[in-house]
Design an enzyme around this catalytic site. Structure first.
Site, short mmCIF file in Angstrom:
data_model
loop_
_atom_site.label_atom_id
_atom_site.label_comp_id
_atom_site.label_asym_id
_atom_site.label_seq_id
_atom_site.Cartn_x
_atom_site.Cartn_y
_atom_site.Cartn_z
N PRO A 83 38.99 39.74 16.26
CA PRO A 83 39.85 38.64 16.71
C PRO A 83 41.15 39.22 17.28
O PRO A 83 41.99 39.72 16.54
CB PRO A 83 40.11 37.84 15.42
CG PRO A 83 39.69 38.70 14.30
CD PRO A 83 38.92 39.87 14.79
N ASP B 152 44.11 43.72 15.93
CA ASP B 152 43.02 43.06 15.21
C ASP B 152 43.67 42.15 14.16
O ASP B 152 44.27 42.64 13.19
CB ASP B 152 42.17 44.16 14.55
CG ASP B 152 40.97 43.61 13.79
OD1 ASP B 152 41.00 42.41 13.44
OD2 ASP B 152 40.03 44.38 13.53
N HIS B 153 43.54 40.86 14.36
CA HIS B 153 44.27 39.92 13.52
C HIS B 153 43.71 39.86 12.09
O HIS B 153 44.31 39.27 11.20
CB HIS B 153 44.26 38.53 14.15
CG HIS B 153 45.46 37.70 13.81
ND1 HIS B 153 46.35 38.04 12.82
CD2 HIS B 153 45.92 36.55 14.35
CE1 HIS B 153 47.30 37.13 12.75
NE2 HIS B 153 47.07 36.20 13.67
N ARG B 154 42.56 40.51 11.86
CA ARG B 154 42.07 40.59 10.47
C ARG B 154 42.91 41.59 9.68
O ARG B 154 43.08 41.47 8.48
CB ARG B 154 40.60 41.05 10.44
CG ARG B 154 39.64 40.08 11.09
CD ARG B 154 38.28 40.71 11.23
NE ARG B 154 38.33 41.97 11.96
CZ ARG B 154 37.33 42.82 12.09
NH1 ARG B 154 36.17 42.54 11.54
NH2 ARG B 154 37.47 43.93 12.76
N VAL C 256 46.08 42.89 10.81
CA VAL C 256 47.53 42.85 11.06
C VAL C 256 47.94 41.40 11.26
O VAL C 256 47.26 40.67 11.98
CB VAL C 256 47.82 43.65 12.36
CG1 VAL C 256 49.26 43.46 12.79
CG2 VAL C 256 47.50 45.13 12.18
#
Ligand code: COA
Length: 551
Positions: free
Chosen positions: A347, A523-525, A527
């Site tokens: 993501p 990577d929004h998972r 950070v």
């Protein structure tokens, strides 16, 4: 300069192995011990190292060839006295090997040194199975336990699968018998001599063997036993293209060659039904699985498929005008696959900021004469590398990889940064190691050297591995911002666009300042958004006043 044969070294007991990959090309320069070929036996895939430093003059084998110890696989140009005075390097290899052999115990000795059976009762005895020699590796993690307590197994059945950074190996059972107790768990690190499991070994003519003979064949017996935990054998056979979600706790039972094939084809082995003994997955199972997935995708005709990704149907372009087709290069195909894999799995969010590099540019330009003396050009890239290294140290949540299978975060204690290089044959990302420990000139020289090697197709695989983070600079070309794709399994990438003079309000008036646009994709998972804004703010601060890089 002399020409030396490259011979297959001692294969750790394997007679004949298949070449599954040729890592180097003719003309490549290699260091001693750099991997040149990958070979695979039925137990392990192993990289064969270069016996000397030098240049690959010729490769005389191809993928699929079978080779044994001592076979010549190519020729190398070796400089200096690598060949030794008066004797060939090949001879040295042979001698080193025979010296090694002289130190090894003879077959009879090693048989004698086997641990004595602990307990013998009638036709059976108890034995603790220990880890055998792991071909020079130790502390190798267990990636799979192939047996369960209570299983009846044959000698040579795989007990566990271990994976070093060079090879995946199955540890075979030295005995036939019953597994009483497993003494290790997945993830444990094994070395030669460690206790693996306890077994009851059936002596010839012993009670248990007679009992076993009266029962159905071993595999039927194993399958008909009540399962203590969900087993693949018990799961229904997938019909056609039906997606079968893996049962919780499902273990994959497959050898290294099958795992490699699955990795190449992108097949998730937990979803493949094994047709071998005890549900073992064989190559045909992987092919059948991939075929069924492809059929499913085609039948879907653009409708969401098993993985939820709609297929793209190509029209017949020739109806619109003249076209020609050409095969993708291997690099283009690999880049396309990696980009798609990353874009679909991660993501992505991109955070933008501008760094005021007016002072940095004056300093950089002031280094021109010094650079000419050193023969190194100081571009903005070394400053970016240094600033990113400082930001990774300050915000270590960016220096991680996610292991979603184990639900773990892998934190890295080193700072290696990849730099995207535009080459005529495609995008390449060489890696600068330990950026935090290097000075600006060293980084300028190393990045220029690696970028040149990339353009000359001279990069070694090791020079493109191990990055924690990537910088992709389009600043020398143009553009105001872009959204780079994270180079997985890293969790962030910094895109740099072209610096431009802009009017910046200083509280009283507009000042002309040189502003450098930064685009940080992450990577929004791994950070969160606030940390991403902190990262780019820190970068603008560091680049805005490069003296802070010294702090
Ligand atoms: N803004 C303005 N000018 C810039 C700049 C920036 N952000 N970055 C570099 N420049 C200037 C340099 O100073 C140099 O100018 P000069 O000759 O007047 O001093 C010129 O642009 C060319 O620099 P370059 O040779 O590209 O060096 P570099 O160290 O900045 O970059 C690479 C090296 C390898 C990163 C670069 O050559 C490259 O390949 N970039 C493309 C990466 C890519 O394709 N990414 C896309 C991935 S999807």
């Amino acid at each position: 300069m002399s020409e030396q044969e490259i011979k297959v070294p001692d294969l750790g007991g394997a007679d004949e192995v298949e070449i599954i990959e040729i890592i180097v090309s003719e003309g490549d320069s290699v260091e001693e011990e750099d991997p040149i070929l990958t070979v695979e036996s039925d137990k392990a895939s192993v990289e064969l190292p270069a016996p000397f430093a030098g240049k690959i003059a010729k490769i005389t084998v191809k993928v699929g060839d079978k080779v044994s110890e001592g076979d010549v696989v190519g020729m190398m140009e070796v400089s200096g006295d690598a060949g030794g005075s008066g004797e060939t390097a090949g001879q040295e290899q042979e001698e080193a090997k025979s010296e090694e052999k002289a130190e090894e115990p003879s077959e009879a000795e090693s048989a004698d040194s086997k641990p004595a059976p602990k307990k013998k009762s009638g036709g059976s005895r108890k034995e603790t199975v220990k880890v055998p020699s792991l071909d020079g590796f130790d502390n190798v993690p267990v990636i799979e336990i192939n047996v369960s307590e209570g299983d009846t197994i044959d000698a040579e059945d795989a007990l566990v699968t271990v994976e070093s950074d060079k090879a995946t190996m199955e540890v075979p059972s030295p005995y036939a018998g019953k597994v009483d107790k497993i003494l290790i768990k997945e993830g444990d690190k094994l070395s030669e001599g460690d206790d693996l499991l306890e077994m009851t070994i059936v002596e010839e003519g012993g009670e248990e063997e007679e009992e076993a003979a009266a029962e159905p064949a071993k595999e039927e017996k194993a399958q008909s036993k009540p399962a203590e935990k969900p087993k693949r054998d018990a799961a229904p056979q997938p019909q056609g293209a039906t997606y079968e979600p893996p049962a919780p706790g499902t273990k994959v039972h497959a050898g290294p060659a099958v795992r490699k094939l699955a990795r190449e084809l992108g097949a998730d082995l937990t979803r493949v039904k094994g047709s071998g003994p005890k549900g073992r997955i064989v190559k045909d199972d992987v092919h059948a699985y991939v075929k069924s997935q492809l059929q499913q995708a085609q039948q879907g005709g653009g409708v969401a498929t098993g993985s939820g990704i709609p297929g793209v149907k190509l029209p017949d372009f020739s109806q619109f005008g003249e076209v020609e087709r050409e095969s993708m290069s291997r690099m283009m195909a690999a880049t396309a696959t990696n980009m798609q894999r990353s874009w679909l799995n991660v993501p992505h969010v991109t955070q933008f900021d501008d760094a005021d590099i007016t002072e940095m540019e004056s300093f950089r330009k002031a280094q021109k004469a010094a650079g000419e003396k050193k023969g190194v050009k100081m571009t903005p890239l070394p400053f970016l590398l240094k600033a990113c290294a400082a930001a990774l140290a300050e915000l270590p949540q960016f220096n991680v990889s996610l292991d979603m299978e184990r639900k773990e975060v892998v934190r890295k204690k080193y700072i290696h940064i990849g730099i995207a290089v535009d080459t005529p044959h495609g995008l390449m990302v060489p890696v600068i190691r330990d950026v935090d420990q290097k000075g600006l000139w060293e980084l300028a020289a190393e990045s220029a050297e690696l970028a040149q090697k990339a353009r000359d197709k001279q990069l070694k695989p090791a020079e493109m591995q191990g990055a924690c983070f990537t910088i992709t600079s389009l600043g020398g070309i143009g553009g105001t911002a872009f959204t780079p794709i994270v180079n997985t399994p890293e969790v962030a990438i910094l895109g740099v666009s072209k610096a431009a003079m802009k009017p910046v309000w200083d509280g009283k008036e507009f000042q002309p300042r040189l502003m450098l646009p930064l685009s940080l994709s992450y990577d929004h998972r791994a950070v969160n958004g606030a940390d991403a804004a902190r990262f780019t703010s820190l970068l603008t601060q560091l680049l805005g006043d490069i003296r802070t890089l010294l702090l």
